[in-house]
Design an enzyme around this catalytic site. Structure first.
Site, PDB file in Angstrom:
ATOM      1  N   PRO A   1      60.898 -39.748  98.493  1.00 41.74           N
ATOM      2  CA  PRO A   1      60.504 -39.083  97.240  1.00 41.74           C
ATOM      3  C   PRO A   1      59.719 -37.778  97.415  1.00 41.74           C
ATOM      4  O   PRO A   1      59.415 -37.136  96.421  1.00 41.74           O
ATOM      5  CB  PRO A   1      59.597 -40.129  96.561  1.00 41.74           C
ATOM      6  CG  PRO A   1      59.716 -41.374  97.369  1.00 41.74           C
ATOM      7  CD  PRO A   1      60.094 -40.955  98.725  1.00 41.74           C
ATOM      8  N   LYS A   2      59.357 -37.408  98.650  1.00 37.18           N
ATOM      9  CA  LYS A   2      58.464 -36.269  98.836  1.00 37.18           C
ATOM     10  C   LYS A   2      59.192 -34.945  98.597  1.00 37.18           C
ATOM     11  O   LYS A   2      60.425 -34.876  98.524  1.00 37.18           O
ATOM     12  CB  LYS A   2      57.846 -36.299 100.227  1.00 37.18           C
ATOM     13  CG  LYS A   2      57.022 -37.548 100.491  1.00 37.18           C
ATOM     14  CD  LYS A   2      55.912 -37.723  99.476  1.00 37.18           C
ATOM     15  CE  LYS A   2      54.969 -38.862  99.818  1.00 37.18           C
ATOM     16  NZ  LYS A   2      55.575 -40.192  99.743  1.00 37.18           N
ATOM     17  N   ILE A   3      58.422 -33.851  98.518  1.00 39.40           N
ATOM     18  CA  ILE A   3      58.985 -32.546  98.170  1.00 39.40           C
ATOM     19  C   ILE A   3      59.980 -32.077  99.231  1.00 39.40           C
ATOM     20  O   ILE A   3      60.965 -31.406  98.918  1.00 39.40           O
ATOM     21  CB  ILE A   3      57.864 -31.513  97.947  1.00 39.40           C
ATOM     22  CG1 ILE A   3      58.435 -30.226  97.340  1.00 39.40           C
ATOM     23  CG2 ILE A   3      57.083 -31.250  99.218  1.00 39.40           C
ATOM     24  CD1 ILE A   3      57.362 -29.276  96.813  1.00 39.40           C
TER      25      ILE A   3
END
Length: 357
Positions: free
Chosen positions: A181-183
């Site tokens: 889910p991270k950038i």
């Protein structure tokens, strides 16, 4: 979709090109290139890539001198990886509530929780935000009590303190996550940054069996196997090339949500100063949360309940009063936060929320 990673042809091509080289796949030159990109982007002297973000916190704490039995102050509102990373080697997480405005540690509650056993503070920059008290106050508190500051910056790649320093660079060590889910994502993965040469050496030994480098069987200290891979690095390098563009898009999405939901009293978006913060997820307190989730799902819109209070989870089951964490547990909701959302999709989400209320 509430969130999904974004990979393109560039990542696919990079992996295929690497496989054509007949490499060993374990970390080597591409991992070094990925580490260099993170160090340069954040302004850190050293970057050490590891296999996931939880391990990056574990090794950060160990390299900072935290040992089994030592206490580390941790927010009661955070992803459970934060305290679990300490449990892994017998350190004791001590839960403290967070500020209602930022969801970062409340410095007054932190100071009240310090005991002779406290060795460090794990400051989580929730959603790329920094505490209202300011990072300098936390540094001063650590100096006053001879504590180490560990920055859990898992949600903060691309976010900065007001003086322009990248979040993660103020403490002794900073930790990032590259989970889905991270950038930017490498599937799983993490990294630790530090300006301290001795800490960096300890980190490199801890992640690689206690040796200074691969290809030898001479071990200077006890270490483990938390190495990265070249395949992850191939993806990470291409993701890093897209980071600045994603940071700007994250900010633009937040501003669109903020403008579109203005006047909807039942939805309170957490404020983000987009001059410094690139919001990871778009977090809000909402009324009738479960009904709203069901309504959005019926419209094909994903959302996600925010982290519940850790002390109330069965894994910990500890008594205590944590009003802000408990409020988030009752009303906290992440709106759709994928960087690939279009303006039209965001407007549809906003209209669907307004329709519900």
């Amino acid at each position: 979709m509430q969130m999904r990673p974004l990979f393109g042809e560039e990542e696919k091509k990079a992996i295929c090109e690497y496989m054509d080289e007949d490499g060993f796949i374990t970390e080597f030159k591409r991992t070094q290139e990925f580490e260099k990109m993170i160090a340069e982007f954040t302004g850190a002297k050293h970057c050490i890539a590891v296999n996931n973000g939880t391990i990056s916190l574990t090794l950060a704490a160990m390299a900072a001198g935290v040992e089994a039995g030592d206490e580390v102050i941790v927010p009661n509102y955070t992803m459970i990886a934060s305290p679990n990373s300490l449990k892994m080697f017998g350190a004791v997480p001590v839960f403290v509530d967070v500020e209602e405005s930022t969801l970062c540690l409340d410095i007054n509650l932190v100071e009240a929780a310090i005991t002779p056993k406290t060795k460090a503070i794990m400051l989580v920059s929730a959603n790329g935000r920094y505490p209202d008290a300011g990072i300098e106050q936390f540094l001063a508190l650590c100096e006053k009590h001879n504590l180490k500051l560990i920055e859990d910056s898992a949600q903060s790649l691309g976010s900065y303190y007001p003086d322009g320093t990248h979040i993660g660079c103020k403490g002794l060590v900073g930790s990032f996550s590259f989970s889905a889910p991270k950038i930017i994502s490498t599937g799983q993965g993490g990294a630790i940054i530090t300006d301290d040469d001795d800490v960096a050496l300890r980190l490199r030994r801890l992640k690689d069996f206690g040796r200074d480098g691969g290809g030898t069987d001479v071990h200077e200290s006890i270490g483990f196997n938390f190495k990265f891979t070249e395949l992850q690095a191939c993806i990470g390098i291409e993701q890093m090339k897209k980071l600045s563009e994603r940071v700007e898009r994250k900010k633009a999405i937040f501003l669109r949500y903020k403008a579109g939901l203005e006047g909807v009293e039942q939805v309170k978006l957490f404020e983000n100063n987009v001059s410094t913060t690139a919001p990871w997820f778009y977090d809000a307190l909402v009324e009738r949360r479960e009904d709203l989730i069901a309504h959005l799902k019926g419209k094909g819109i994903g959302s996600r309940v925010m982290y519940p209070p850790i002390n109330q989870q069965r894994a910990y089951a500890e008594d205590g009063s944590y009003p802000t964490s408990e409020l988030i547990g009752e009303k906290g909701l992440w709106l759709p936060s994928a960087v690939q959302l279009t303006d039209e999709e965001i407007d549809y989400i906003i209209e669907s929320i307004k329709e519900f209320y």
